[in-house]
Design an enzyme around this catalytic site. Structure first.
Site, short mmCIF file in Angstrom:
data_model
loop_
_atom_site.label_atom_id
_atom_site.label_comp_id
_atom_site.label_asym_id
_atom_site.label_seq_id
_atom_site.Cartn_x
_atom_site.Cartn_y
_atom_site.Cartn_z
N HIS A 175 3.44 6.57 -6.96
CA HIS A 175 2.70 7.74 -7.43
C HIS A 175 3.59 8.99 -7.30
CE1 HIS A 175 -1.59 9.71 -7.37
NE2 HIS A 175 -1.01 9.83 -8.54
N HIS B 117 1.70 4.41 -2.91
CA HIS B 117 1.77 5.87 -2.76
C HIS B 117 3.15 6.35 -3.24
CE1 HIS B 117 -1.95 6.69 -0.72
NE2 HIS B 117 -1.68 5.91 0.32
N HIS C 230 0.83 -1.20 0.00
CA HIS C 230 0.00 0.00 0.00
C HIS C 230 0.88 1.27 0.00
CE1 HIS C 230 -3.68 2.33 1.18
NE2 HIS C 230 -2.75 3.15 1.63
N GLU C 231 1.79 1.34 0.93
CA GLU C 231 2.64 2.53 1.03
C GLU C 231 3.54 2.65 -0.19
OE1 GLU C 231 1.68 4.58 3.03
OE2 GLU C 231 0.53 3.27 4.36
ZN ZN Z 1 -2.98 5.23 1.84
#
Ligand code: ZN
Length: 684
Positions: free
Chosen positions: A475, A472, A468-469
C-alpha cells in the site's frame, strides 16, 4: 559540528547516526520551520498551492527525514542514550504539532486557498488534502468562538487526564491481586513455560512457589489450562471485576466515576463541534458514513453469527458433560473446556508446521505472488547503510524501473521492540525541484533467528504476519500519488487502512499459493493438503462465539457513545446488559464489570471506533472474494486492485475506491464464509 540527520540523503545514513544528533537536528529543523511558516503566513500572496501547501509539505518532509530514522532506531536498536534522546525530542514535536493544528492564521490560509480561484483546477488528491486539512482544523476546535475554544481546550485536557487515570487504575487493579501457590499440584494442566513464568514472578518477590497474577499471560494460562476449577473461579472473579466496585478489591481502584465523566465530556465536546453525539464526531474522519450505518452493520453480523455461536456453545456444553461430567458450564469454564475441545478435534500445533516454511522459501514465494499479482520484481540489493547485519534491503521495480525500496528486519533480538509492523522511511512525493521521491518502507518482524546450520523456520502464524505487514508495505510502496498528504497509507481512514494487509493474508490459506511459499526444508515437499485442511478447520473453531464476543464489545462501545445525557441519565451497566442479552452466548458472572477495564475505548483511541476491526475485515474478505470468483491470480482482478485501491492511497473516499474495484458496496457474506459462518440462516 556536522549532523548526519541534517544532511540530505536518499536513504538514512544509519551508520553515522548517533544519539546526540537527534535533539540538535529536531531543534534546528523546528526553529527553521517556524520561521519559514511565519513568513509564509505574513505574506498575503501565499494563498495558493505552490506558495503554501507545497512548501509546508517540503518542511514537513525534512522533519520526517530527520525524525524517522531516530524513531526507527529507538524501536529496533534501543539503548539508554538513544531512548533519552528520543524522549527529549517527543515534547518538542508534540508542541510543534499542536501549535500548527491550533494555528488560526494557518487555518484561515487554507480556507482562503479552498475558496480561491485556483481551487477549481485542483485534482482529486489536492482536493482531498485540503478537505482533510480543514476537517482536522475544525475537529481540533480552531474554528470555534473564543469562549467555546476555551471550553474545548479544558475538555481536551480533562479527557486526557481522565484517560490516563483510567489506565493507571486498571494497571493498579491488575497488579493489586496475586495469589501465591506453593503446591504445584494445584496448578496441574498449565504448560511448563507458563509455570516457569509464575515461579520467576514468585522469586522476584522473594517467595518460593508460583505467583499467579492478573497479568494477561498468567490469567490466560490459568483460565485456559488449569485443571483446578476453584483457582479458575478465583482468578476469573478477580479479573473481570478489576477497577470496579465489585470483586476481591471492591472499590479500591473504582473506575465507575471516571467512566461517567469521560462519557459526559466526550458528549459535550461533540456538541461544541456541532455534532449530535460522540459517535458522529468519531465517524467524521472514518469510512463509515453514519451511526445508523454502523449499528445496522453490527446488528446484521450479529444476526448472521448468532445461530452458529449458540450451536458452538451447546456443543461445548455437550462435550463437557460427556467427557468431564460437567453439568452446567460456569463463566470460568468456557475457556478451559474450549481448549480441551480444540485439542480433541484438531490436534495441530504451530510448531509442527515450521519445517514446511523455511524463511527463504516463504520470501521467494511472497515475492513471486507479488510479481504475478502486481507485475513487480523484487531484488535484494547490497550497499545501503544498515543498523544490524541481519537486515536485508530490497528494490521493487516495474518494467526495469525502480519504483520503491524496503528494509526487512525479521529476527527477534535483544533491544528490539516486540511485534510486527510496517513504517514509512520515505513517502512518495514530487519534490519542489520537480524530481520524484520514491517510497521506502521499514518492515519489521520478530521471528526466531536461525540456529546453527538449520534455516530459519516459520510457523504458519508467522507466515501470515509477514504477509500482513507486506500488504501494508505494498500500500505504501505501490502508490502513484505524488502528494505526501494522501500518498500510500497517508490520509486513509483507520477503519479502512487494514484492507490491503488483511487482504494479502488470504494467499497464506490457498492450496495454489501454498505450493509457492511452503517447501519442507529436508524433503522439499509443499505442505500436504491434510495439514492445510486441519489448519483451516482449526481457524474456524468457535468462529461464531468469537464473532459475537467482538460484536458485544463493538455494540457496547457504540451505544454508550450514542447516548444523549440530556434525554435520560446514562446507565452504562444497563446498556451492557442489554447488549449481552442480545448477542452474548456465554454465561456471565453477575458481578462482571468488563467495562471498568475496557482501556481500548476509555484510555485508547477506539472510542466509538471498536467496530473498525470488523469493518476492515469485511472489506478485505469481500475484496478477496473477487479473486475466489475469478481465480486467485486473475490478471484483471489484480490489475484493478492495484489501480483502484493500492495506487490511490488516501486520495479518494475508501467507499468509492471499493465500489470501483468491486462494482458494488461491500457485502458481509465473504467474511461470514471465510469464518465458516456462511451456513444458511436457520429457522430455529
Ligand atoms: Zn495491520
Amino acid at each position: 559540528m556536522s549532523n548526519p540527520l541534517l544532511e540530505e540523503s536518499l536513504l538514512p545514513p544509519f551508520e553515522a547516526i548517533k544519539a546526540e544528533h537527534a535533539l540538535a537536528a529536531v531543534q534546528t529543523i523546528l526553529e527553521r520551520n517556524r520561521t519559514k511558516i511565519a513568513s509564509m503566513l505574513a505574506d498575503e500572496s501565499c494563498r495558493n498551492w505552490a506558495a503554501l501547501v507545497a512548501p509546508l509539505d517540503e518542511l514537513n518532509d525534512q522533519l520526517e527525514q530527520a525524525w524517522t530514522p531516530v524513531s526507527h532506531l529507538n524501536a529496533v536498536m534501543d539503548s539508554a542514550e538513544l531512548r533519552a534522546a528520543y524522549n527529549a525530542c517527543l515534547p518538542l514535536l508534540s508542541e510543534y504539532n499542536t501549535e500548527l493544528g491550533q494555528s488560526q492564521p494557518l487555518f484561515r490560509a487554507f480556507e482562503a486557498l479552498a475558496q480561491g480561484d485556483e481551487a477549481a483546477g485542483y485534482g482529486a488528491a489536492q482536493n482531498k488534502i485540503i478537505s482533510n486539512t480543514l476537517r482536522d482544523f475544525r475537529l481540533s476546535g480552531v474554528a470555534l468562538a473564543d469562549a467555546d475554544k476555551k471550553r474545548y481546550a479544558q475538555i481536551s485536557k480533562e479527557l486526557s487526564n481522565l484517560a490516563s487515570r483510567f489506565a493507571e487504575q486498571v494497571l493498579d487493579a491488575t497488579q493489586g491481586w496475586t495469589k501465591l501457590i506453593t503446591d504445584q499440584k494445584l496448578l496441574s494442566g498449565i504448560p511448563q513455560a507458563s509455570l516457569a513464568g509464575m515461579a520467576q514472578a514468585a522469586q522476584a518477590k522473594g517467595e518460593a512457589g508460583y505467583l499467579v497474577t492478573l497479568e494477561f499471560p498468567s490469567y490466560f494460562a490459568v483460565i485456559t489450562y488449569c485443571d483446578n476449577a476453584l483457582l479458575r473461579q478465583q482468578i476469573h472473579e478477580a479479573y473481570v471485576t478489576r477497577a470496579s466496585e465489585r470483586g476481591p478489591n471492591a472499590g479500591q481502584w473504582d473506575n465507575s466515576p471516571l467512566i461517567t465523566q469521560i462519557l459526559a465530556l466526550r458528549h459535550e465536546k461533540a456538541r461544541l463541534l456541532g455534532f449530535k453525539n460522540y459517535t458522529e464526531l468519531s465517524l467524521a474522519n472514518k469510512m463509515a458514513e453514519s451511526p445508523q450505518q454502523v449499528l445496522d452493520f453490527l446488528q446484521q453480523l450479529a444476526q448472521r453469527s448468532q445461530f452458529s455461536a449458540r450451536q458452538e456453545m451447546s456443543e461445548l456444553q455437550e462435550f463437557a458433560s460427556q467427557h468431564y461430567s460437567v453439568e452446567k458450564l460456569q463463566p470460568w469454564d468456557v475457556g478451559y473446556y474450549s481448549e480441551k475441545l480444540r485439542q480433541h478435534r484438531y490436534a495441530i500445533s504451530q510448531d509442527e508446521l515450521r519445517p514446511w516454511f523455511p524463511l527463504n522459501q516463504v520470501l521467494q514465494g511472497l515475492f513471486e505472488i507479488s510479481r504475478r499479482l502486481f507485475g513487480i520484481e523484487i531484488t535484494a540489493v547490497k550497499g545501503p547503510q544498515l543498523w544490524h547485519h541481519d537486515v536485508l534491503f530490497y528494490e521493487v521495480s516495474r518494467d526495469n524501473q525502480v519504483i520503491a525500496q524496503f528494509y526487512l528486519d525479521l529476527f527477534a533480538r535483544e533491544r528490539k521492540r516486540g511485534g510486527a509492523w510496517m513504517a514509512e522511511c520515505r513517502v512518495r512525493r514530487r519534490r519542489s525541484d520537480g524530481s520524484l521521491q520514491l517510497p521506502v518502507a521499514f518492515l519489521t518482524c520478530n521471528f526466531n533467528a536461525p540456529v546453527a546450520d538449520a534455516p530459519a523456520l516459520l510457523t504458519h502464524n508467522e507466515v501470515t504476519t509477514l504477509f500482513h505487514e507486506f500488504g501494508h508495505g505494498l500500500h505504501h510502496m505501490l502508490t502513484q500519488i505524488e502528494y505526501s498528504g494522501v500518498s500510500g497509507i497517508n490520509g486513509v481512514p483507520w477503519d479502512a487502512v487494514e484492507l490491503p494487509s488483511q487482504f494479502l493474508e488470504n494467499w497464506c490459506w490457498q492450496p495454489e499459493s501454498l505450493t509457492q511459499i511452503s517447501s519442507h526444508y529436508q524433503t522439499g515437499k509443499p505442505l500436504p493438503q491434510t495439514m492445510l485442511d486441519k489448519l483451516l478447520a482449526a481457524k474456524h473453531f468457535q468462529a461464531g462465539m468469537q464473532m459475537v464476543r467482538q460484536l458485544e464489545f463493538a455494540l457496547f462501545d457504540f451505544r454508550i457513545h450514542l447516548h444523549d445525557p440530556a434525554e435520560a441519565p446514562l446507565d452504562v451497566q444497563k446498556i451492557l446488559d442489554e447488549v449481552r442479552a442480545q448477542v452474548s452466548v456465554v454465561p456471565v458472572l453477575p458481578d462482571n464489570r468488563f467495562q471498568h477495564g475496557f482501556s481500548h475505548i476509555f484510555s485508547g483511541g477506539y472510542a466509538a471506533g471498536y467496530y473498525s476491526y470488523k469493518w476492515a475485515e469485511v472489506l478485505s474478505a469481500d475484496a478477496f472474494a473477487r479473486f475466489e470468483e475469478q481465480g486467485i491470480f486473475d490478471t484483471q482482478a489484480a490489475a484493478d486492485f492495484l489501480s483502484k485501491i493500492l495506487e490511490q492511497g488516501g486520495s479518494q473516499e475508501p467507499l468509492e475506491m471499493f465500489q470501483a474495484f468491486r462494482g458494488r458496496d461491500p457485502d458481509i457474506e465473504a467474511l461470514l464464509r471465510h469464518s465458516g459462518l456462511a451456513s444458511p440462516q436457520s429457522t430455529v
